[in-house]
Design a protein around this motif. Structure first.
Motif, PDB file in Angstrom:
ATOM      1  N   GLU A 101       0.836  -1.203   0.000  1.00  0.00           N
ATOM      2  CA  GLU A 101       0.000   0.000   0.000  1.00  0.00           C
ATOM      3  C   GLU A 101       0.874   1.257   0.000  1.00  0.00           C
ATOM      4  OE1 GLU A 101      -3.181   2.261   2.965  1.00  0.00           O
ATOM      5  OE2 GLU A 101      -2.582   0.199   3.360  1.00  0.00           O
ATOM      6  N   GLN A 102       1.941   1.222   0.772  1.00  0.00           N
ATOM      7  CA  GLN A 102       2.862   2.344   0.857  1.00  0.00           C
ATOM      8  C   GLN A 102       3.489   2.644  -0.498  1.00  0.00           C
ATOM      9  OE1 GLN A 102       6.779   1.853   2.784  1.00  0.00           O
ATOM     10  NE2 GLN A 102       6.021   3.273   4.336  1.00  0.00           N
ATOM     11  N   VAL A 103       3.921   1.594  -1.195  1.00  0.00           N
ATOM     12  CA  VAL A 103       4.550   1.779  -2.503  1.00  0.00           C
ATOM     13  C   VAL A 103       3.536   2.275  -3.527  1.00  0.00           C
ATOM     14  CG1 VAL A 103       5.579   0.516  -4.442  1.00  0.00           C
ATOM     15  CG2 VAL A 103       6.451   0.178  -2.130  1.00  0.00           C
ATOM     16  N   ARG A 104       2.323   1.749  -3.483  1.00  0.00           N
ATOM     17  CA  ARG A 104       1.284   2.229  -4.403  1.00  0.00           C
ATOM     18  C   ARG A 104       1.026   3.717  -4.210  1.00  0.00           C
ATOM     19  NH1 ARG A 104      -1.178  -2.944  -3.437  1.00  0.00           N
ATOM     20  NH2 ARG A 104      -2.393  -2.065  -1.719  1.00  0.00           N
ATOM     21  N   GLU A 105       0.987   4.157  -2.965  1.00  0.00           N
ATOM     22  CA  GLU A 105       0.755   5.567  -2.681  1.00  0.00           C
ATOM     23  C   GLU A 105       1.924   6.417  -3.166  1.00  0.00           C
ATOM     24  OE1 GLU A 105      -0.842   9.173  -1.306  1.00  0.00           O
ATOM     25  OE2 GLU A 105      -1.707   7.238  -1.885  1.00  0.00           O
ATOM     26  N   LEU A 106       3.142   5.909  -2.997  1.00  0.00           N
ATOM     27  CA  LEU A 106       4.311   6.640  -3.471  1.00  0.00           C
ATOM     28  C   LEU A 106       4.285   6.765  -4.992  1.00  0.00           C
ATOM     29  CD1 LEU A 106       7.040   7.985  -3.074  1.00  0.00           C
ATOM     30  CD2 LEU A 106       8.090   5.705  -2.966  1.00  0.00           C
ATOM     31  N   ALA A 107       3.937   5.702  -5.685  1.00  0.00           N
ATOM     32  CA  ALA A 107       3.856   5.743  -7.149  1.00  0.00           C
ATOM     33  C   ALA A 107       2.797   6.735  -7.611  1.00  0.00           C
ATOM     34  CB  ALA A 107       3.560   4.346  -7.694  1.00  0.00           C
ATOM     35  N   ARG A 108       1.671   6.745  -6.898  1.00  0.00           N
ATOM     36  CA  ARG A 108       0.599   7.691  -7.252  1.00  0.00           C
ATOM     37  C   ARG A 108       1.061   9.131  -7.058  1.00  0.00           C
ATOM     38  NH1 ARG A 108      -2.533  11.084  -5.174  1.00  0.00           N
ATOM     39  NH2 ARG A 108      -1.712  10.691  -3.076  1.00  0.00           N
ATOM     40  N   LEU A 109       1.714   9.375  -5.938  1.00  0.00           N
ATOM     41  CA  LEU A 109       2.174  10.722  -5.631  1.00  0.00           C
ATOM     42  C   LEU A 109       3.276  11.166  -6.586  1.00  0.00           C
ATOM     43  CD1 LEU A 109       1.976  13.081  -3.566  1.00  0.00           C
ATOM     44  CD2 LEU A 109       3.745  11.917  -2.241  1.00  0.00           C
ATOM     45  N   ALA A 110       4.183  10.250  -6.922  1.00  0.00           N
ATOM     46  CA  ALA A 110       5.331  10.602  -7.765  1.00  0.00           C
ATOM     47  C   ALA A 110       4.999  10.592  -9.255  1.00  0.00           C
ATOM     48  CB  ALA A 110       6.481   9.637  -7.491  1.00  0.00           C
ATOM     49  N   GLY A 111       4.002   9.807  -9.643  1.00  0.00           N
ATOM     50  CA  GLY A 111       3.682   9.683 -11.056  1.00  0.00           C
ATOM     51  C   GLY A 111       4.741   8.929 -11.829  1.00  0.00           C
ATOM     52  N   MET A 112       5.399   7.983 -11.153  1.00  0.00           N
ATOM     53  CA  MET A 112       6.441   7.178 -11.801  1.00  0.00           C
ATOM     54  C   MET A 112       6.531   5.840 -11.078  1.00  0.00           C
ATOM     55  SD  MET A 112       9.938   9.038 -10.344  1.00  0.00           S
ATOM     56  CE  MET A 112       9.325  10.729 -10.521  1.00  0.00           C
ATOM     57  N   PRO A 113       7.166   4.828 -11.678  1.00  0.00           N
ATOM     58  CA  PRO A 113       7.320   3.543 -10.994  1.00  0.00           C
ATOM     59  C   PRO A 113       8.030   3.722  -9.661  1.00  0.00           C
ATOM     60  CG  PRO A 113       7.904   3.335 -13.305  1.00  0.00           C
ATOM     61  CD  PRO A 113       7.734   4.801 -13.050  1.00  0.00           C
ATOM     62  N   ALA A 114       7.552   3.001  -8.635  1.00  0.00           N
ATOM     63  CA  ALA A 114       8.082   3.176  -7.282  1.00  0.00           C
ATOM     64  C   ALA A 114       8.254   1.827  -6.601  1.00  0.00           C
ATOM     65  CB  ALA A 114       7.154   4.071  -6.462  1.00  0.00           C
ATOM     66  N   SER A 115       9.119   1.801  -5.598  1.00  0.00           N
ATOM     67  CA  SER A 115       9.314   0.608  -4.791  1.00  0.00           C
ATOM     68  C   SER A 115       9.970   1.031  -3.483  1.00  0.00           C
ATOM     69  CB  SER A 115      10.171  -0.416  -5.542  1.00  0.00           C
ATOM     70  OG  SER A 115      10.206  -1.653  -4.849  1.00  0.00           O
ATOM     71  N   SER A 116      10.413   0.041  -2.712  1.00  0.00           N
ATOM     72  CA  SER A 116      11.103   0.319  -1.451  1.00  0.00           C
ATOM     73  C   SER A 116      12.204  -0.717  -1.257  1.00  0.00           C
ATOM     74  CB  SER A 116      10.127   0.283  -0.273  1.00  0.00           C
ATOM     75  OG  SER A 116       9.694  -1.040  -0.021  1.00  0.00           O
ATOM     76  N   THR A 117      13.077  -0.452  -0.317  1.00  0.00           N
ATOM     77  CA  THR A 117      14.210  -1.339  -0.086  1.00  0.00           C
ATOM     78  C   THR A 117      13.762  -2.731   0.343  1.00  0.00           C
ATOM     79  OG1 THR A 117      15.592   0.557   0.508  1.00  0.00           O
ATOM     80  CG2 THR A 117      16.379  -1.605   1.166  1.00  0.00           C
ATOM     81  N   SER A 118      12.692  -2.814   1.127  1.00  0.00           N
ATOM     82  CA  SER A 118      12.211  -4.128   1.561  1.00  0.00           C
ATOM     83  C   SER A 118      11.850  -5.005   0.369  1.00  0.00           C
ATOM     84  CB  SER A 118      10.997  -3.971   2.488  1.00  0.00           C
ATOM     85  OG  SER A 118      11.383  -3.443   3.732  1.00  0.00           O
ATOM     86  N   PHE A 119      11.092  -4.462  -0.573  1.00  0.00           N
ATOM     87  CA  PHE A 119      10.743  -5.236  -1.763  1.00  0.00           C
ATOM     88  C   PHE A 119      11.973  -5.487  -2.631  1.00  0.00           C
ATOM     89  CE2 PHE A 119       6.408  -3.482  -0.956  1.00  0.00           C
ATOM     90  CZ  PHE A 119       5.779  -4.702  -0.781  1.00  0.00           C
ATOM     91  N   ALA A 120      12.932  -4.566  -2.606  1.00  0.00           N
ATOM     92  CA  ALA A 120      14.147  -4.752  -3.399  1.00  0.00           C
ATOM     93  C   ALA A 120      14.876  -6.032  -2.999  1.00  0.00           C
ATOM     94  CB  ALA A 120      15.069  -3.545  -3.239  1.00  0.00           C
TER      95      ALA A 120
END
Length: 255
Positions: A101-120
């Motif tokens: 959910e956190q990454v989805r919100e970041l992608a929405r806010l940034a308007g670009m593909p997003a992720s986090s270190t945990s998923f990395a």
């Protein structure tokens, strides 16, 4: 030029990034923006508190959302094509669904593909074809256990967990090659196919080759996988053996 964006909350071994940028080549730029000015929330608090303190748009930290928005805007203006939240505990403390959910919100806010270190970490392990991993972290035991749970939710088998404890966490940013190597050795198990070091405070960019040579297996570190994840989101692969097995894949053929 491929520009990659990173949002860095809390304490981070930021000088790893210029080193990695140099190793990746002249056509890749790593842009960092700090989104928190206080002390690292990863230590000295309960794990779930860690998550809520770093959560995007947290009602408990209303100023965090404003700094996050400014950081994202800065990355957009810099021309960043992807963005990764460079915080391991800021993701896994939410559990798998909360981190998504956190990454989805970041992608929405940034308007670009997003992720986090945990998923990395999960994506990097899959890239290497490893399923059994050992974990070593300068975290309290309960925080490290949350990371292990996150990895299991991502389909990995955790063969061993080593926690150096909260005191080590306060010092991890000052550790050199000897201390990082000792952490990796303490974490390793005979059946692990890779060793994971999740703390972004650890300076590891200069040590990955030695770690892998010593342990005779891939070693995945927080800042290393964070940069790899940003490249993955941008559909770039870079051959940089100094950064370990994760960066020895053949580059994608550009059309």
């Amino acid at each position: 030029m491929t520009a990659l964006g990173f949002l860095c909350p809390g304490h981070l071994a930021e000088d790893d990034y210029p080193r990695m940028e140099q190793l990746l080549g002249s056509d890749i730029r790593l842009d960092l923006v700090r989104t928190e000015t206080g002390e690292d929330a990863s230590f000295g608090v309960a794990p779930r508190g860690t998550g809520s303190a770093e959560r995007l748009g947290s009602a408990e930290r209303p100023d965090s959302a404003e700094r996050l928005a400014k950081g994202v805007e800065g990355l957009r203006l810099s021309g960043a094509e992807t963005v990764v939240r460079a915080s391991t505990s800021g993701g896994f403390a939410h559990g798998w669904d909360g981190a998504q959910e956190q990454v989805r919100e970041l992608a929405r806010l940034a308007g670009m593909p997003a992720s986090s270190t945990s998923f990395a970490f999960v994506h990097a392990a899959r890239e290497l074809g490893v399923r059994r991993v050992a974990v070593g972290a300068p975290y309290p035991a309960d925080v490290t256990a949350l990371f292990a749970d996150f990895l299991r939710a991502g389909g990995l088998e955790v063969t061993g967990v080593h926690s150096a404890g909260p005191a080590a966490g306060a010092e991890a940013g000052t550790w050199g090659e000897e201390e990082v190597l000792a952490l990796a050795r303490a974490a390793d198990t005979p059946d692990a196919q890779a060793v994971l070091l999740p703390d972004t405070a650890l300076h590891t960019a200069a040590h990955v080759s030695l770690l892998e040579k010593t342990l005779s297996k891939p070693v995945l570190t927080a800042n290393q996988v964070t940069v790899w994840e940003a490249l993955r989101l941008a559909d770039r692969r870079v051959n940089a053996p100094t950064l370990g097995a994760l960066f020895t894949r053949e580059p994608l053929v550009q059309a």
